[in-house]
Design an enzyme around this catalytic site. Structure first.
Site, PDB file in Angstrom:
ATOM      1  N   THR A   1       0.864  -1.182   0.000  1.00 52.84           N
ATOM      2  CA  THR A   1       0.000   0.000   0.000  1.00 52.84           C
ATOM      3  C   THR A   1       0.899   1.231   0.000  1.00 52.84           C
ATOM      4  O   THR A   1       1.323   1.687  -1.046  1.00 52.84           O
ATOM      5  CB  THR A   1      -0.979  -0.001   1.196  1.00 52.84           C
ATOM      6  OG1 THR A   1      -0.253  -0.251   2.404  1.00 52.84           O
ATOM      7  CG2 THR A   1      -2.053  -1.050   1.020  1.00 52.84           C
TER       8      THR A   1
ATOM      9  N   LYS B   1       3.872  -6.827   4.134  1.00 52.28           N
ATOM     10  CA  LYS B   1       3.644  -5.439   3.759  1.00 52.28           C
ATOM     11  C   LYS B   1       3.291  -4.654   5.004  1.00 52.28           C
ATOM     12  O   LYS B   1       2.744  -5.193   5.976  1.00 52.28           O
ATOM     13  CB  LYS B   1       2.532  -5.301   2.712  1.00 52.28           C
ATOM     14  CG  LYS B   1       1.145  -5.757   3.122  1.00 52.28           C
ATOM     15  CD  LYS B   1       0.322  -4.781   3.907  1.00 52.28           C
ATOM     16  CE  LYS B   1       0.286  -3.429   3.245  1.00 52.28           C
ATOM     17  NZ  LYS B   1      -0.466  -2.459   4.128  1.00 52.28           N
TER      18      LYS B   1
ATOM     19  N   THR C   1       1.937  -8.533  11.626  1.00 50.19           N
ATOM     20  CA  THR C   1       2.081  -7.308  10.853  1.00 50.19           C
ATOM     21  C   THR C   1       0.792  -7.068  10.117  1.00 50.19           C
ATOM     22  O   THR C   1      -0.146  -7.820  10.246  1.00 50.19           O
ATOM     23  CB  THR C   1       3.248  -7.413   9.875  1.00 50.19           C
ATOM     24  OG1 THR C   1       3.349  -6.188   9.165  1.00 50.19           O
ATOM     25  CG2 THR C   1       3.063  -8.535   8.910  1.00 50.19           C
TER      26      THR C   1
ATOM     27  N   GLU D   1       6.550   4.875   7.206  1.00 49.15           N
ATOM     28  CA  GLU D   1       6.163   6.060   6.443  1.00 49.15           C
ATOM     29  C   GLU D   1       7.019   7.267   6.845  1.00 49.15           C
ATOM     30  O   GLU D   1       6.955   7.738   7.978  1.00 49.15           O
ATOM     31  CB  GLU D   1       4.679   6.348   6.644  1.00 49.15           C
ATOM     32  CG  GLU D   1       3.807   5.290   5.988  1.00 49.15           C
ATOM     33  CD  GLU D   1       2.345   5.388   6.346  1.00 49.15           C
ATOM     34  OE1 GLU D   1       1.527   4.778   5.631  1.00 49.15           O
ATOM     35  OE2 GLU D   1       2.014   6.060   7.344  1.00 49.15           O
TER      36      GLU D   1
ATOM     37  N   ASN E   1       0.202  10.423   5.155  1.00 49.13           N
ATOM     38  CA  ASN E   1      -1.111  10.070   5.688  1.00 49.13           C
ATOM     39  C   ASN E   1      -2.172  11.119   5.371  1.00 49.13           C
ATOM     40  O   ASN E   1      -3.357  10.793   5.257  1.00 49.13           O
ATOM     41  CB  ASN E   1      -1.011   9.830   7.198  1.00 49.13           C
ATOM     42  CG  ASN E   1      -0.411   8.471   7.490  1.00 49.13           C
ATOM     43  OD1 ASN E   1      -1.090   7.456   7.356  1.00 49.13           O
ATOM     44  ND2 ASN E   1       0.863   8.440   7.844  1.00 49.13           N
TER      45      ASN E   1
ATOM     46  N   SER F   1      -5.803  10.108  -1.701  1.00 49.50           N
ATOM     47  CA  SER F   1      -5.823  10.831  -2.975  1.00 49.50           C
ATOM     48  C   SER F   1      -5.060  10.085  -4.059  1.00 49.50           C
ATOM     49  O   SER F   1      -4.401   9.110  -3.797  1.00 49.50           O
ATOM     50  CB  SER F   1      -5.245  12.225  -2.790  1.00 49.50           C
ATOM     51  OG  SER F   1      -3.923  12.145  -2.331  1.00 49.50           O
TER      52      SER F   1
END
Length: 415
Positions: A162, A188, A199, A286, A410, A415
């Site tokens: 993702t 992932k 996870t 991230e 985030n 979008s």
């Protein structure tokens, strides 16, 4: 950019006899991306799994639990990315069941023998028509000459991503009772990571022969030493799932005791794969720029060591200080203090940052200099070692820093 982690190469990943993989572009959320993956598992394989402890468990998690409780041999798994099928009520459950039923029909197995998994945006209806339309292509890919290859493991790792910037996959081989045994795995995850079980999605397969009665315990044991020790942001996903498959194709003697000295090599290989994948998730957190090990020792038990480790690892103030390489280390002491140990004696606390002794007996070490702390914090990999002075227990958590990019990723996620 991931911290000291690069994308795996297909030639470094090994096929696992008894597992075939197919990947397709189904357009589930975005066009022209791998987003539907099937694992076809030979009859006679054994499976263990652990799932999220989030009470708002996604529809596929609920269906997987139902199917595993039915006691059926698992013959296939299907994974979609782009849509979590979580917070979708009864229609979501229906769509997860229909996904499993469709794959079961194509394979001529019972629907309880298929496990569905989803990851992506929460509270949006699963586009079932796209999932079903993409399934024939995934099955054809699994049936191709490359369906069992190491390259397919890499494609699968790409197909479940993702917000990950890189696929996460690894393989190991080990000798068990004179037989060569293979372990391969993918995972992932990059955000919403404090799994409290595993996870966001992780799949490990081996061709070892392992007794069915051991598989759930094995999955839990692997998770507890790897995925249960990582955090990016302290959020527990609705879709966390970790599955271990043993196909038995290696022909070793049946593993019936995980503590048997003769199978420690296999257990070590499985643990190494799980830990590699867990670390890769943190390294690809991230916006992460630093990989941080929080090691707590001197606790009365491991539970209180983990309380302290997670308090430090979850603290936004600590994580942003690491991003800035700012040795504002009182933030670490504050996190230790609010971790929830009621009878903690602050005068016994020791703190090391890498090779620098920062706190002795609860106060600033007389030899500590801020420039030494900053030197350590500028590194891409950092060890935080905390001594509680309460006993002999110890445990470790791996985390990352918080950067500006975490907020950007985030804020723009949908979008």
């Amino acid at each position: 950019m991931a911290v000291n982690y690069s994308a795996p190469q297909a030639q470094d990943l090994f096929p696992v006899a008894g597992v075939r993989i197919g990947v397709a572009e189904a357009g589930i959320r975005k066009a022209n991306r791998k987003d539907l993956t099937v694992f076809l598992i030979d009859e006679g394989s054994t499976v263990g799994a652990v799932f999220t402890q989030n009470r708002y468990a996604a529809a596929p998690v609920q269906v997987c639990r139902e199917h595993l409780s039915a006691g059926q041999d698992v013959r296939a798994m299907v994974v979609n990315t782009g849509n979590a099928n979580a917070g979708t009520g009864e229609p979501g459950l229906s769509n997860a069941r229909k996904t499993a039923q469709a794959l079961a029909l194509a394979l001529n197995v019972r629907h309880e023998q298929v496990l569905p998994f989803s990851t992506g945006v929460i509270m949006e209806p699963l586009p079932l028509d796209r999932v079903l339309a993409g399934m024939p292509a995934a099955l054809a890919d699994a049936g191709s000459a490359d369906g069992a290859s190491g390259a397919q493991w890499l494609k699968a790792a790409e197909g479940i991503m993702t917000t990950d910037t890189l696929p996460k996959a690894v393989s190991r081989r080990v000798q068990v009772g004179g037989k060569t045994v293979t372990v391969s795995g993918i995972a992932k995850g990059a955000g919403m990571i404090r799994p409290n079980m595993a996870t966001m999605l992780g799949f490990v397969a081996t061709d070892a022969v392992i007794a069915p009665s051991l598989m759930n315990g094995l999955a839990r044991r692997l998770a507890d030493s790897s995925f249960n020790r990582v955090t990016v942001d302290g959020d527990t996903s609705t879709n966390d799932s970790f599955v271990v498959v043993a196909t038995g194709k290696a022909g070793n003697a049946v593993v019936s005791d995980l503590d048997d000295a003769e199978v420690q090599g296999l257990l070590s290989a499985l643990t190494e794969v799980a830990q590699f994948l867990a670390h890769a998730i943190v390294r690809d957190g991230e916006g992460a720029t630093k990989f941080i090990t929080v090691q707590v020792e001197g606790g009365k038990d491991r539970e209180e060591c983990l309380k302290v480790a997670y308090a430090v690892a979850h603290s936004p103030l600590v994580k942003t200080a690491f991003f800035a390489s700012d040795p504002n280390l009182g933030r670490i002491l504050a996190a230790v203090g609010y971790a929830g140990i009621a009878d903690l004696d602050a005068t016994k606390i020791e703190l090391h940052l890498g090779d620098v002794h920062v706190v002795r007996q609860g106060g600033r070490h007389p030899d500590y200099r801020e420039e030494d702390g900053q030197r350590v914090m500028k590194a891409a990999e950092i060890l935080v070692r905390i001594g509680l002075g309460r006993g002999g227990a110890a445990d470790t958590v791996w985390t990352c820093d918080f950067s500006h990019d975490y907020v950007t990723i985030n804020a723009d996620y949908r979008s």
